[in-house]
Motif scaffolding. Sequence first.
Motif, PDB file in Angstrom:
ATOM      1  N   MET A  51     -35.304 -92.283  -8.988  1.00 58.28           N
ATOM      2  CA  MET A  51     -34.849 -92.075 -10.282  1.00 58.28           C
ATOM      3  C   MET A  51     -35.679 -91.228 -11.312  1.00 58.28           C
ATOM      4  SD  MET A  51     -32.099 -95.055 -10.784  1.00 58.28           S
ATOM      5  CE  MET A  51     -31.120 -95.716  -9.321  1.00 58.28           C
ATOM      6  N   TYR A  52     -37.041 -91.626 -11.105  1.00 55.40           N
ATOM      7  CA  TYR A  52     -37.857 -90.911 -12.021  1.00 55.40           C
ATOM      8  C   TYR A  52     -38.079 -89.447 -11.489  1.00 55.40           C
ATOM      9  CZ  TYR A  52     -38.749 -95.029 -14.681  1.00 55.40           C
ATOM     10  OH  TYR A  52     -38.766 -96.372 -15.443  1.00 55.40           O
ATOM     11  N   GLY A  53     -38.329 -89.471 -10.050  1.00 57.12           N
ATOM     12  CA  GLY A  53     -38.169 -87.841  -9.701  1.00 57.12           C
ATOM     13  C   GLY A  53     -36.851 -87.285 -10.082  1.00 57.12           C
ATOM     14  N   ALA A  54     -35.788 -87.675 -10.229  1.00 52.26           N
ATOM     15  CA  ALA A  54     -34.513 -87.051 -10.367  1.00 52.26           C
ATOM     16  C   ALA A  54     -34.741 -86.740 -11.836  1.00 52.26           C
ATOM     17  CB  ALA A  54     -33.257 -87.754 -10.441  1.00 52.26           C
ATOM     18  N   ILE A  55     -35.365 -87.298 -12.868  1.00 49.94           N
ATOM     19  CA  ILE A  55     -35.429 -86.811 -14.234  1.00 49.94           C
ATOM     20  C   ILE A  55     -36.471 -85.742 -14.409  1.00 49.94           C
ATOM     21  CG2 ILE A  55     -36.577 -87.601 -16.495  1.00 49.94           C
ATOM     22  CD1 ILE A  55     -35.661 -90.241 -15.686  1.00 49.94           C
ATOM     23  N   ILE A  57     -37.351 -83.502 -11.865  1.00 54.73           N
ATOM     24  CA  ILE A  57     -36.602 -82.243 -11.251  1.00 54.73           C
ATOM     25  C   ILE A  57     -35.661 -81.588 -12.139  1.00 54.73           C
ATOM     26  CG2 ILE A  57     -35.064 -81.483  -9.231  1.00 54.73           C
ATOM     27  CD1 ILE A  57     -36.356 -83.621  -7.566  1.00 54.73           C
ATOM     28  N   ALA A  58     -34.776 -82.544 -12.923  1.00 57.91           N
ATOM     29  CA  ALA A  58     -33.873 -81.947 -13.881  1.00 57.91           C
ATOM     30  C   ALA A  58     -34.501 -81.231 -14.620  1.00 57.91           C
ATOM     31  CB  ALA A  58     -32.824 -83.101 -14.244  1.00 57.91           C
ATOM     32  N   TYR A  59     -35.482 -81.857 -15.389  1.00 55.77           N
ATOM     33  CA  TYR A  59     -36.116 -81.296 -16.599  1.00 55.77           C
ATOM     34  C   TYR A  59     -37.049 -79.681 -16.192  1.00 55.77           C
ATOM     35  CZ  TYR A  59     -39.339 -80.843 -20.378  1.00 55.77           C
ATOM     36  OH  TYR A  59     -39.816 -80.331 -21.536  1.00 55.77           O
ATOM     37  N   CYS A  60     -37.350 -79.671 -14.774  1.00 51.95           N
ATOM     38  CA  CYS A  60     -37.923 -78.557 -14.369  1.00 51.95           C
ATOM     39  C   CYS A  60     -37.012 -77.541 -14.207  1.00 51.95           C
ATOM     40  CB  CYS A  60     -38.656 -78.819 -13.027  1.00 51.95           C
ATOM     41  SG  CYS A  60     -40.297 -79.910 -13.521  1.00 51.95           S
ATOM     42  N   GLN A  72     -34.450 -54.862 -16.475  1.00 52.73           N
ATOM     43  CA  GLN A  72     -34.477 -56.289 -15.850  1.00 52.73           C
ATOM     44  C   GLN A  72     -34.343 -57.288 -16.706  1.00 52.73           C
ATOM     45  OE1 GLN A  72     -37.651 -56.304 -13.194  1.00 52.73           O
ATOM     46  NE2 GLN A  72     -36.472 -55.874 -11.260  1.00 52.73           N
ATOM     47  N   ILE A  73     -33.421 -58.085 -16.446  1.00 58.40           N
ATOM     48  CA  ILE A  73     -33.507 -59.504 -16.947  1.00 58.40           C
ATOM     49  C   ILE A  73     -34.309 -60.386 -16.159  1.00 58.40           C
ATOM     50  CG2 ILE A  73     -31.886 -61.477 -17.797  1.00 58.40           C
ATOM     51  CD1 ILE A  73     -29.879 -59.236 -17.844  1.00 58.40           C
ATOM     52  N   LEU A  74     -35.202 -61.435 -16.765  1.00 58.80           N
ATOM     53  CA  LEU A  74     -35.780 -62.375 -15.888  1.00 58.80           C
ATOM     54  C   LEU A  74     -35.074 -63.769 -16.417  1.00 58.80           C
ATOM     55  CD1 LEU A  74     -38.533 -63.370 -14.336  1.00 58.80           C
ATOM     56  CD2 LEU A  74     -39.597 -63.308 -16.381  1.00 58.80           C
ATOM     57  N   ILE A  75     -34.868 -64.668 -15.558  1.00 54.51           N
ATOM     58  CA  ILE A  75     -34.868 -66.167 -16.058  1.00 54.51           C
ATOM     59  C   ILE A  75     -35.793 -67.030 -15.228  1.00 54.51           C
ATOM     60  CG2 ILE A  75     -33.110 -67.926 -16.209  1.00 54.51           C
ATOM     61  CD1 ILE A  75     -30.939 -65.574 -15.802  1.00 54.51           C
ATOM     62  N   LYS A  76     -36.483 -67.657 -15.903  1.00 47.97           N
ATOM     63  CA  LYS A  76     -37.727 -68.487 -14.957  1.00 47.97           C
ATOM     64  C   LYS A  76     -37.602 -69.852 -15.646  1.00 47.97           C
ATOM     65  CE  LYS A  76     -42.716 -68.122 -14.110  1.00 47.97           C
ATOM     66  NZ  LYS A  76     -42.247 -69.033 -12.939  1.00 47.97           N
ATOM     67  N   ASN A  77     -37.730 -70.722 -14.501  1.00 53.50           N
ATOM     68  CA  ASN A  77     -37.944 -72.167 -14.481  1.00 53.50           C
ATOM     69  C   ASN A  77     -39.272 -72.514 -13.841  1.00 53.50           C
ATOM     70  OD1 ASN A  77     -37.074 -72.311 -11.751  1.00 53.50           O
ATOM     71  ND2 ASN A  77     -34.951 -73.051 -12.652  1.00 53.50           N
ATOM     72  N   VAL A  78     -39.392 -73.772 -13.718  1.00 49.99           N
ATOM     73  CA  VAL A  78     -40.782 -74.208 -12.975  1.00 49.99           C
ATOM     74  C   VAL A  78     -40.404 -73.961 -11.349  1.00 49.99           C
ATOM     75  CG1 VAL A  78     -41.771 -76.147 -12.246  1.00 49.99           C
ATOM     76  CG2 VAL A  78     -41.309 -76.110 -14.545  1.00 49.99           C
ATOM     77  N   PHE A  79     -39.258 -73.797 -11.109  1.00 49.51           N
ATOM     78  CA  PHE A  79     -39.320 -73.523  -9.441  1.00 49.51           C
ATOM     79  C   PHE A  79     -38.914 -72.321  -9.189  1.00 49.51           C
ATOM     80  CE2 PHE A  79     -37.154 -77.858 -10.293  1.00 49.51           C
ATOM     81  CZ  PHE A  79     -37.897 -78.530  -9.569  1.00 49.51           C
ATOM     82  N   PHE A 114     -27.484 -76.847 -14.396  1.00 46.45           N
ATOM     83  CA  PHE A 114     -28.074 -75.704 -13.611  1.00 46.45           C
ATOM     84  C   PHE A 114     -27.789 -75.864 -12.273  1.00 46.45           C
ATOM     85  CE2 PHE A 114     -30.728 -78.344 -16.902  1.00 46.45           C
ATOM     86  CZ  PHE A 114     -30.802 -77.149 -17.579  1.00 46.45           C
ATOM     87  N   GLY A 115     -27.922 -74.745 -11.509  1.00 45.56           N
ATOM     88  CA  GLY A 115     -27.496 -74.546 -10.141  1.00 45.56           C
ATOM     89  C   GLY A 115     -26.351 -73.569 -10.098  1.00 45.56           C
ATOM     90  N   TYR A 116     -25.586 -73.943  -8.731  1.00 47.69           N
ATOM     91  CA  TYR A 116     -24.445 -73.160  -8.458  1.00 47.69           C
ATOM     92  C   TYR A 116     -23.029 -74.120  -9.010  1.00 47.69           C
ATOM     93  CZ  TYR A 116     -27.580 -70.572  -5.704  1.00 47.69           C
ATOM     94  OH  TYR A 116     -28.629 -69.817  -5.546  1.00 47.69           O
ATOM     95  N   PHE A 117     -22.158 -73.250  -9.462  1.00 46.85           N
ATOM     96  CA  PHE A 117     -21.073 -73.768  -9.825  1.00 46.85           C
ATOM     97  C   PHE A 117     -20.030 -72.841  -9.517  1.00 46.85           C
ATOM     98  CE2 PHE A 117     -24.002 -76.072 -12.573  1.00 46.85           C
ATOM     99  CZ  PHE A 117     -23.343 -77.155 -13.003  1.00 46.85           C
ATOM    100  N   ASN A 118     -18.727 -73.454  -9.342  1.00 46.52           N
ATOM    101  CA  ASN A 118     -17.627 -72.448  -8.812  1.00 46.52           C
ATOM    102  C   ASN A 118     -17.719 -71.493  -7.889  1.00 46.52           C
ATOM    103  OD1 ASN A 118     -16.257 -73.549 -11.273  1.00 46.52           O
ATOM    104  ND2 ASN A 118     -17.103 -71.831 -12.640  1.00 46.52           N
ATOM    105  N   GLY A 119     -18.399 -72.244  -6.957  1.00 46.48           N
ATOM    106  CA  GLY A 119     -18.691 -71.504  -5.732  1.00 46.48           C
ATOM    107  C   GLY A 119     -20.299 -70.836  -5.614  1.00 46.48           C
ATOM    108  N   LYS A 120     -20.383 -69.760  -6.244  1.00 44.99           N
ATOM    109  CA  LYS A 120     -21.734 -68.736  -6.143  1.00 44.99           C
ATOM    110  C   LYS A 120     -22.314 -68.567  -7.574  1.00 44.99           C
ATOM    111  CE  LYS A 120     -19.645 -64.349  -5.248  1.00 44.99           C
ATOM    112  NZ  LYS A 120     -19.536 -63.426  -4.278  1.00 44.99           N
TER     113      LYS A 120
END
Length: 166
Positions: A51-55, A57-60, A72-79, A114-120
């Motif tokens: 559960m702390y790992g999930a927190i 990861i979500a924050y990252c 270009q457009i750059l969108i950067k997160n920890v990953f 964050f991630g994939y929604f509505n397919g892709k």
Amino acid sequence: MDMKEFKTARMDKQTMIITIIVLFFLILFPISSFFFYPPKPVISITSIILMYGAIIIAYCFIPRRIAVSDSQILIKNVFGSAIININEIESLQRWNKVGFNLRTFGIGGLFGYFGYFNGKDSWYVTNIEKKVQIALKSGKKYILSPENPEEFIHTIQQRSIENAPS
């Protein structure tokens, strides 16, 4: 190369409430498991790690940087980073749709969406009221939430005009 930076939007009220409730559960449940009788330390420690790992990861997944260069457009997160070529953009618009979106693979509420929604569709959203949709000629869509969506859209439109073939 002129790079313009945009802040990620602050969480809206709904996302903030979801985050507080989920954090409350994810933080307190593993601690409360130490008070179960009979004690099961393996379950308690495993639940803390998960559960702390999930927190963490979500924050990252929160975008740390949104930047627009000449091309270009750059969108950067920890990953990692998502790079969008401005000349591949089919349409760019404020996206006020707040209704149902199918989460295909991602996070739906903890610190944002964050991630994939509505397919892709790739989402990098911390504020559902400040969403911008970038649709590419390939059909792929990016949804993100800069703090100032109008300025973000205007900047990309200006760069698109400047880079248009003569």
